[in-house]
Design an enzyme around this catalytic site. Sequence first.
Site, mmCIF file in Angstrom:
data_model
loop_
_atom_site.group_PDB
_atom_site.id
_atom_site.type_symbol
_atom_site.label_atom_id
_atom_site.label_comp_id
_atom_site.label_asym_id
_atom_site.label_seq_id
_atom_site.Cartn_x
_atom_site.Cartn_y
_atom_site.Cartn_z
ATOM 1 N N GLY A 172 0.703 -1.129 -0.117
ATOM 2 C CA GLY A 172 0.075 -0.050 -0.025
ATOM 3 C C GLY A 172 1.110 1.394 0.160
ATOM 4 O O GLY A 172 1.782 1.410 0.720
ATOM 5 N N SER A 173 0.424 2.206 -0.733
ATOM 6 C CA SER A 173 1.379 3.245 -1.082
ATOM 7 C C SER A 173 0.878 4.355 -1.703
ATOM 8 O O SER A 173 -0.566 4.401 -1.910
ATOM 9 C CB SER A 173 2.734 2.987 -1.654
ATOM 10 O OG SER A 173 2.401 2.176 -2.833
#
Length: 208
Positions: A172-173
């Site tokens: 996740g980013s």
Amino acid sequence: MDMKHKKFFAITVCSLLLFTVYFYRDPDRPITKGNNIILSPADGTIEYINFYKSGNPEVFKDGNCYVVNVSKYFPNGCYVIGIFMSPLDVHVNRAPIGGDVVYIKHINGAFYPAFLSGVQKINERNIVIIKNGSEYVGVVQIAGFVARRCWLKIHEGEHVDMGERIGMIKLGSQTALIIPSDYNLKVKVGEKLYAGESIVAIKKGENN
């Protein structure tokens, strides 16, 4: 270890392996063509759209804000579009325009969850500026709580084609796109984007 626990262990390992393969997928896709357009550098959902102008106190209230680092490339101001990449999105970043890579900077920082407000100013990140003619467009890879590695495959002085793979962020980013003010935005908060396919902005006066 009894049979029940062995089965549970095997299922867990297989599930993790399958997720890893799925996460690191890098599918080929048709790249949208056109003049005077800017494409999305990432798959994901738009979290925010902000406008910054040189001299605006909001830009300079945080010395780590990446807009400060690149403000000289956007003397008339710029839009910053934050794209949240969930663990289910393809995490390969692509060039939003074709041109020459004129600036790359790595900034150390924190690792707060990428979906939180303000992480673009404090989390670890890579900043890339691409020049096409007299115009500059930026891409910022922002690390998250789990995604602690932002990887670039390009270097300053290289030429990239629009839609070309330029790097990847793990798990996740967030990826941010910096667009000069002489473009009309074609997207809104909450919209789903696809790297190399979705048109984010068109130069003012163009009818692409």
